[in-house]
Design a protein around this motif. Structure first.
Motif, PDB file in Angstrom:
ATOM      1  N   PRO A 166       8.784  11.704  12.944  1.00  0.00           N
ATOM      2  CA  PRO A 166       9.009  10.933  14.178  1.00  0.00           C
ATOM      3  C   PRO A 166       7.885  11.082  15.214  1.00  0.00           C
ATOM      4  O   PRO A 166       8.048  11.710  16.252  1.00  0.00           O
ATOM      5  N   LEU A 167       6.728  10.500  14.900  1.00  0.00           N
ATOM      6  CA  LEU A 167       5.584  10.644  15.800  1.00  0.00           C
ATOM      7  C   LEU A 167       5.528   9.509  16.819  1.00  0.00           C
ATOM      8  O   LEU A 167       5.699   8.343  16.475  1.00  0.00           O
ATOM      9  N   ALA A 168       5.257   9.884  18.054  1.00  0.00           N
ATOM     10  CA  ALA A 168       5.061   8.897  19.111  1.00  0.00           C
ATOM     11  C   ALA A 168       3.854   8.039  18.726  1.00  0.00           C
ATOM     12  O   ALA A 168       2.861   8.546  18.222  1.00  0.00           O
ATOM     13  N   GLY A 169       3.956   6.755  18.927  1.00  0.00           N
ATOM     14  CA  GLY A 169       2.841   5.868  18.619  1.00  0.00           C
ATOM     15  C   GLY A 169       2.751   5.470  17.162  1.00  0.00           C
ATOM     16  O   GLY A 169       1.877   4.697  16.790  1.00  0.00           O
ATOM     17  N   GLY A 170       3.635   5.987  16.320  1.00  0.00           N
ATOM     18  CA  GLY A 170       3.613   5.645  14.903  1.00  0.00           C
ATOM     19  C   GLY A 170       2.818   6.635  14.078  1.00  0.00           C
ATOM     20  O   GLY A 170       2.227   7.576  14.596  1.00  0.00           O
ATOM     21  N   ILE A 171       2.801   6.393  12.784  1.00  0.00           N
ATOM     22  CA  ILE A 171       2.057   7.242  11.855  1.00  0.00           C
ATOM     23  C   ILE A 171       0.720   6.543  11.618  1.00  0.00           C
ATOM     24  O   ILE A 171       0.643   5.570  10.872  1.00  0.00           O
ATOM     25  N   ILE A 172      -0.318   7.045  12.276  1.00  0.00           N
ATOM     26  CA  ILE A 172      -1.630   6.410  12.238  1.00  0.00           C
ATOM     27  C   ILE A 172      -2.591   7.318  11.483  1.00  0.00           C
ATOM     28  O   ILE A 172      -2.940   8.395  11.963  1.00  0.00           O
ATOM     29  N   GLY A 173      -2.990   6.863  10.325  1.00  0.00           N
ATOM     30  CA  GLY A 173      -3.848   7.663   9.469  1.00  0.00           C
ATOM     31  C   GLY A 173      -5.320   7.516   9.793  1.00  0.00           C
ATOM     32  O   GLY A 173      -5.779   6.445  10.183  1.00  0.00           O
ATOM     33  N   ALA A 174      -6.046   8.620   9.610  1.00  0.00           N
ATOM     34  CA  ALA A 174      -7.498   8.623   9.790  1.00  0.00           C
ATOM     35  C   ALA A 174      -8.176   9.188   8.539  1.00  0.00           C
ATOM     36  O   ALA A 174      -9.293   9.658   8.601  1.00  0.00           O
ATOM     37  N   GLY A 175      -7.472   9.160   7.426  1.00  0.00           N
ATOM     38  CA  GLY A 175      -8.015   9.664   6.173  1.00  0.00           C
ATOM     39  C   GLY A 175      -7.089  10.682   5.542  1.00  0.00           C
ATOM     40  O   GLY A 175      -6.060  11.041   6.123  1.00  0.00           O
ATOM     41  N   GLY A 176      -7.443  11.111   4.342  1.00  0.00           N
ATOM     42  CA  GLY A 176      -6.621  12.110   3.687  1.00  0.00           C
ATOM     43  C   GLY A 176      -6.876  12.191   2.196  1.00  0.00           C
ATOM     44  O   GLY A 176      -7.812  11.580   1.677  1.00  0.00           O
ATOM     45  N   GLU A 177      -6.026  12.961   1.532  1.00  0.00           N
ATOM     46  CA  GLU A 177      -6.077  13.128   0.081  1.00  0.00           C
ATOM     47  C   GLU A 177      -4.720  12.798  -0.495  1.00  0.00           C
ATOM     48  O   GLU A 177      -3.689  13.150   0.076  1.00  0.00           O
ATOM     49  N   LEU A 178      -4.746  12.143  -1.663  1.00  0.00           N
ATOM     50  CA  LEU A 178      -3.516  11.669  -2.281  1.00  0.00           C
ATOM     51  C   LEU A 178      -3.550  11.974  -3.771  1.00  0.00           C
ATOM     52  O   LEU A 178      -4.574  11.745  -4.431  1.00  0.00           O
ATOM     53  N   ALA A 179      -2.445  12.504  -4.305  1.00  0.00           N
ATOM     54  CA  ALA A 179      -2.342  12.771  -5.741  1.00  0.00           C
ATOM     55  C   ALA A 179      -0.938  12.431  -6.214  1.00  0.00           C
ATOM     56  O   ALA A 179       0.027  12.543  -5.451  1.00  0.00           O
ATOM     57  N   TRP A 180      -0.855  12.018  -7.473  1.00  0.00           N
ATOM     58  CA  TRP A 180       0.433  11.735  -8.111  1.00  0.00           C
ATOM     59  C   TRP A 180       0.566  12.631  -9.339  1.00  0.00           C
ATOM     60  O   TRP A 180       0.221  12.246 -10.456  1.00  0.00           O
ATOM     61  N   PRO A 181       1.057  13.859  -9.165  1.00  0.00           N
ATOM     62  CA  PRO A 181       1.112  14.801 -10.289  1.00  0.00           C
ATOM     63  C   PRO A 181       2.119  14.446 -11.377  1.00  0.00           C
ATOM     64  O   PRO A 181       1.966  14.859 -12.523  1.00  0.00           O
TER      65      PRO A 181
END
Length: 149
Positions: free
Chosen positions: A77-92
């Protein structure tokens, strides 16, 4: 009553959030795949049997979309929404028809901006698990979060 939205100042390292659940079925998998990832192991059970997955599986991008929905509606529940600036993603592990997904997010790091006092960065790791507690997606995201003014 709506859940309170949190600012950077409300977050702390180690803080956890758990979403509601979402059950996925073959129709959802195929509908998403037809539009966004039309590979045989997402579209046809018989063809999927002879692939690396040995059966129908959801696109990783479908799992990511469900994860986002769960986080937005009930998990982060973040104020202003969930705003991404990058990251790492995996599907194990693959997401399969009949799986019930739930997301647990943990705040890993918080950094107020030096140049923009109205915001900062939070690094949040979100694990999407199925009903067997297997991780089907591991996302570590850099999120822009507003500060209380």
């Amino acid at each position: 009553m709506a859940k309170e939205r949190l600012h950077l100042d409300d977050l702390f390292v180690g803080q956890r959030f758990t979403s509601r659940t979402h059950q996925i079925d073959a129709t959802q998998i195929k509908d998403f795949a037809r539009q966004f990832d039309p590979q045989p192991f997402h579209l046809d059970e018989d063809t999927a049997k002879d692939t690396l997955f040995a059966g129908l599986v959801a696109s990783g991008w479908h799992t990511a979309a469900i994860t986002m929905k769960l986080m937005v509606e009930s998990g982060l529940p973040l104020a202003g929404g969930i705003i991404g600036a990058g990251g790492e993603l995996a599907w194990p592990k693959p997401t399969r028809p009949g799986d019930t997904l739930q997301v647990e997010s943990e705040v890993m790091e918080i950094t107020p901006s030096r140049s923009r006092p109205d915001r900062g960065m939070a690094i949040v790791r979100s694990l999407t698990r199925n009903q067997r507690n297997e991780v089907v997606q591991d996302l570590t995201a850099k999120l822009i979060v507003p500060r209380r003014v």
